[in-house]
Motif scaffolding. Structure first.
Motif, PDB file in Angstrom:
ATOM      1  N   SER A 195      40.132 -44.959  89.269  1.00  9.42           N
ATOM      2  CA  SER A 195      39.721 -45.838  88.170  1.00  9.42           C
ATOM      3  C   SER A 195      40.818 -46.819  87.782  1.00  9.42           C
ATOM      4  O   SER A 195      40.544 -47.841  87.163  1.00  9.42           O
ATOM      5  CB  SER A 195      39.306 -45.015  86.943  1.00  9.42           C
ATOM      6  OG  SER A 195      40.428 -44.390  86.342  1.00  9.42           O
TER       7      SER A 195
ATOM      8  N   THR B 113      33.784 -49.970  89.555  1.00 12.77           N
ATOM      9  CA  THR B 113      33.613 -49.147  88.365  1.00 12.77           C
ATOM     10  C   THR B 113      33.445 -50.071  87.174  1.00 12.77           C
ATOM     11  O   THR B 113      33.836 -51.244  87.224  1.00 12.77           O
ATOM     12  CB  THR B 113      34.822 -48.228  88.132  1.00 12.77           C
ATOM     13  OG1 THR B 113      36.016 -49.034  88.017  1.00 12.77           O
ATOM     14  CG2 THR B 113      34.988 -47.242  89.260  1.00 12.77           C
TER      15      THR B 113
ATOM     16  N   PRO C 141      33.045 -50.032  82.526  1.00 14.70           N
ATOM     17  CA  PRO C 141      33.086 -49.231  81.298  1.00 14.70           C
ATOM     18  C   PRO C 141      31.704 -49.038  80.706  1.00 14.70           C
ATOM     19  O   PRO C 141      30.912 -49.966  80.621  1.00 14.70           O
ATOM     20  CB  PRO C 141      33.981 -50.075  80.372  1.00 14.70           C
ATOM     21  CG  PRO C 141      33.789 -51.485  80.842  1.00 14.70           C
ATOM     22  CD  PRO C 141      33.566 -51.395  82.323  1.00 14.70           C
TER      23      PRO C 141
ATOM     24  N   THR D 242      34.018 -44.166  82.194  1.00 11.50           N
ATOM     25  CA  THR D 242      34.000 -45.050  83.365  1.00 11.50           C
ATOM     26  C   THR D 242      32.830 -44.658  84.251  1.00 11.50           C
ATOM     27  O   THR D 242      32.689 -43.503  84.640  1.00 11.50           O
ATOM     28  CB  THR D 242      35.309 -44.930  84.160  1.00 11.50           C
ATOM     29  OG1 THR D 242      36.398 -45.317  83.314  1.00 11.50           O
ATOM     30  CG2 THR D 242      35.276 -45.837  85.373  1.00 11.50           C
TER      31      THR D 242
ATOM     32  N   ARG E 184      29.127 -51.456  77.055  1.00  6.51           N
ATOM     33  CA  ARG E 184      30.503 -51.278  76.575  1.00  6.51           C
ATOM     34  C   ARG E 184      30.520 -50.718  75.156  1.00  6.51           C
ATOM     35  O   ARG E 184      31.397 -49.945  74.788  1.00  6.51           O
ATOM     36  CB  ARG E 184      31.271 -52.603  76.621  1.00  6.51           C
ATOM     37  CG  ARG E 184      31.891 -52.919  77.967  1.00  6.51           C
ATOM     38  CD  ARG E 184      32.939 -54.006  77.856  1.00  6.51           C
ATOM     39  NE  ARG E 184      32.353 -55.283  77.525  1.00  6.51           N
ATOM     40  CZ  ARG E 184      31.968 -56.183  78.415  1.00  6.51           C
ATOM     41  NH1 ARG E 184      32.107 -55.929  79.693  1.00  6.51           N
ATOM     42  NH2 ARG E 184      31.443 -57.333  78.035  1.00  6.51           N
TER      43      ARG E 184
END
Length: 750
Positions: free
Chosen positions: A126, A686, A688, A693, A745
């Motif tokens: 990540s 990846t 958010p 994640t 998010r």
């Protein structure tokens, strides 16, 4: 080893191991009594820049990767006499010791160990770190019922190429040839270790290294030697082609959990750790920490480098890296420069008078010379960074800041040297402007020109460099963008915001039609550049190189961050803006909470929500009739732990189907066609979601007549998929629905 340097303030209890370049000891901090593990670089290598830099990079990799499944970094010390990494001491044993004692593990136990260490790899992936040496000796099985990943000595940033390093028994095919290091490389090694855990031997065995290489590169995958329920895991993770493996450890965890539940029941993990405890109990009971009664060590308190020396932490662990650079008092056991990286729960105390902090400085410099292979002079401006004692770090940063001068000279010099001499004398010029500078980022824009150029109105290329000063490197074009946004589709959106009326060079009906930007415009023979200021992103486009008239030249555009924040790297935007709120990004009032499993979406009032079997349908604003949403833009959210005959679970690593009868191609305006044709993954990254994640993928799925399976269709749809593996939540969007990224998010993950 009596002549080896030791870190003052710590008493060694026992040596845990040695290697070619260093040793690991168990030690007690004298002023707190805390027990830690210390990894020392042998003193004879302390003056060798290559070894010292590799050791330093291991500490930085440990700092970047924060996870309960990765051993914690407490502090890193570097002196002229030696270097040391102070780490968490784990009351446990290596997986290698377990396998030596028992030969093999029951499948549930092997799956449990694999899951924990994969979560450690996922944390590394990540933050763009590839471990490159996953093996039984680098996996610790703790008495707390978890596995932890250790030893990042060979770790690199994803995408880097390098020599063939690692442990041959577990090296992926691409690793043998020095190919790009990717998260899929770690997935291969982890699968080889898993195979060994359940089969009792390594997947390929040979005394000759070249024979072993041939086996890893060409031999069939021996999945038939493991229990049938885990055949799929081995075949998937050991695919010869890295593009056929899960793209990273997080995606592999999702596959592992699906296979484990199907083969061994919902409580497979509890059974696995229970059985593993029997295998490790006696081994853990005689570890040094167990005999000391220390358990898992707490974070060290004040780390002292001798009387009057650097005090770098005040106890505990924090997410941020504190860097103290100074000179130790003459009475200290260590004399000379000391660099201390320290994770501390509170800021370090004010340094003693003998310690003088050193801050980075940026000053504009000019470099002159002659273009190699010509008699053509050049003059280039560039910002130079000084103030760090790390000469390798400084060279890497300053090489990146002077690279645009070298590239311009190399690209233009030979042609400019052949211009008519009567128009001269010619000289290549490069001007540099610092667009933003703070403790984290330095963004610079360069303008290239030719002195006495043939036509005074001609404009030449540009360049930009954005340096991450924390990591000491230039960001790649992909790293300037949000996950999934560095794609032809993402750059197309950027073009729409730069030229909303599609007038790139003259009216829409001009001889040069509108041309959306593509990702290759920022990578292959650069045509577009981005620089970052505290208030806006500056985009420069060479319209001539994009295919327009030479009269269009090079143009500059400025967009406030609130217009493009969804397309840009959020950490970068926060860093250059100082974390100030962006205009127009405040959440709307009166939102509705929409729970889906462990995920809660905070839906703005102009959205609506409908149920579609096991899926929640989020209908975007502007739909004439949200009850008949099929021709409107919408997003599907589902809890993957639930399924029915009509809606089977989503399979990570494939496109989103979750419909026994196939999905209609609503997003393409063709309800008569089904999403049952060929599918291709075009993006893997990846992204958010809340504070977590998720894996992010984009798939192009061909639309074909009902009853047809596979093949090309006359039209296709593009799916965007977010998958939270640990929570088994899937989000799918086929409409490029505006606002989805921000909606995810701002979500809450329980």
């Amino acid at each position: 080893m009596n002549d080896e340097w030791r870190l003052p303030g710590f008493t060694e209890i026992e040596q845990l191991g040695t290697g070619t370049f260093g040793r690991v000891v168990l030690a007690r901090q004298e002023n707190t009594g805390h027990v830690v593990a210390i990894k020392y670089l042998f003193s004879r290598f302390a003056a060798e820049p290559a070894y010292l830099d590799a050791f330093r990079q291991e500490a930085l990799a440990l700092h970047r990767v924060v996870s309960p499944h990765v051993v914690k970094l407490y502090e890193f010390f570097e002196t002229p006499q030696g270097a040391a990494i102070v780490m968490e001491a784990i009351n446990g044993v290596s997986l290698r010791s377990v396998l030596q004692a028992d030969g093999a593990l029951e499948p549930e136990a092997a799956l449990a160990v694999l899951k924990g260490s994969l979560l450690g790899l996922a944390a590394a992936h990540s933050v763009n770190v590839v471990h490159r040496d996953y093996k039984p000796g680098n996996v610790l099985v703790a008495d707390t019922g978890e596995s932890k990943l250790v030893d990042f000595g060979t770790a690199v940033l994803a995408g880097e190429r390098g020599p063939s390093v690692g442990t041959p028994a577990y090296m992926a095919p691409e690793q043998w040839s020095g190919g790009q290091a990717t998260p899929a490389t770690d997935v291969y090694a982890a699968t080889c270790v898993f195979f060994q855990c359940v089969a009792g031997h390594r997947p390929y065995q040979a005394d000759d290294t070249e024979v072993l290489r041939t086996l890893h590169e060409h031999a069939p995958i021996p999945f038939g030697e493991v229990p049938q329920p885990v055949h799929e895991i081995v075949a998937l993770g050991m695919a010869k082609d890295p593009s056929k493996r899960p793209v990273d450890a997080l995606m592999f965890v999702a596959e592992l959990e699906r296979v484990a539940r199907a083969g061994y029941g919902e409580d497979w993990e509890r059974k696995g750790w229970s059985r593993l405890a029997k295998a490790t109990g006696l081994l853990v009971a005689v570890t040094p920490l167990a005999l000391l009664g220390a358990g898992t060590a707490a974070a060290p308190g004040v780390a002292a480098a001798g009387t009057g020396a650097v005090a770098a932490s005040t106890g505990g662990i924090a997410a941020g890296l504190k860097v103290a650079i100074g000179v130790v008092a003459a009475t200290a056991a260590v004399v000379g420069s000391v660099v201390v990286f320290s994770d501390a729960s509170t800021p370090p105390p004010s340094p003693p008078t003998s310690q003088q902090a050193v801050a980075l400085k940026v000053a504009m410099k000019t470099r002159t010379g002659t273009v190699p292979g010509t008699n053509l002079p050049y003059r280039g401006d560039f910002p130079e960074v000084t103030g760090s004692p790390d000469q390798i770090w400084l060279k890497r940063v300053n090489d990146a800041l002077t690279a645009p001068i070298d590239e311009w000279n190399r690209k233009t010099g030979p042609g400019a040297a052949k211009l008519e001499p009567e128009r001269g004398p010619y000289a290549l010029l490069t001007k540099a402007e610092v667009r933003s500078q703070n403790e984290r980022y330095l963004s610079v824009r360069y303008t290239h020109d030719l002195e006495n150029k043939p036509h005074p109105t001609w404009s030449y290329g540009r360049a930009t460099v954005t340096i991450d000063l924390k990591e000491g490197r230039a960001l790649t074009p992909a790293e300037l963008f949000a996950p999934g946004a560095f794609s032809d589709d993402g750059l197309g959106k950027l073009a729409e915001r730069i030229w909303p009326d599609q007038e790139q060079c003259g009216p829409v009906n001009a001889p040069f039609p509108y041309r959306p930007l593509k990702a290759a415009d920022l990578t292959d023979d650069r045509k577009v550049w981005l620089a970052f200021t505290p208030a806006a992103v500056e985009i420069t486009a060479s319209l001539t190189d994009l295919g327009f008239s030479t009269a269009c030249g090079v143009q500059d555009y400025t967009l406030p961050y609130d217009k493009v924040a969804d397309l840009l790297n959020p950490d970068l935007v926060a860093g250059v803006t100082g974390g100030k709120p962006l205009k127009g990004t405040a959440p709307a009032q009166g939102f509705i909470d929409v729970p889906v499993g462990a995920l809660t979406l905070h839906l703005p009032p102009d959205w609506s929500v409908r149920a579609q079997g096991l899926e929640k349908v989020l209908v975007a604003p502007g739909c004439p009739d949200p009850k008949k949403y099929f021709n409107c833009k919408y997003v599907l959210v589902t809890d993957n732990t639930k399924e029915s005959a009509e809606q089977p679970t989503y399979r990570p690593g494939g496109f989103y189907r979750r419909s026994a009868g196939g999905r209609a191609c609503n997003a393409a305006g063709r309800k008569d066609l089904r999403q049952e044709g060929d599918a291709a993954r075009t993006t893997s990254a990846t992204a958010p979601v809340g504070g977590a994640t998720a894996t992010y993928e984009e798939w192009t799925v061909q639309c074909v007549p009902r009853g047809q399976s596979g093949g090309a269709g006359e039209i296709s749809v593009t799916q965007r998929i977010w998958f939270l593996a640990e929570k088994q939540i899937v989000v799918m969007d086929e409409w490029r629905t505006p606002g989805v990224d921000e909606l995810l998010r701002s979500a809450t993950v329980g």
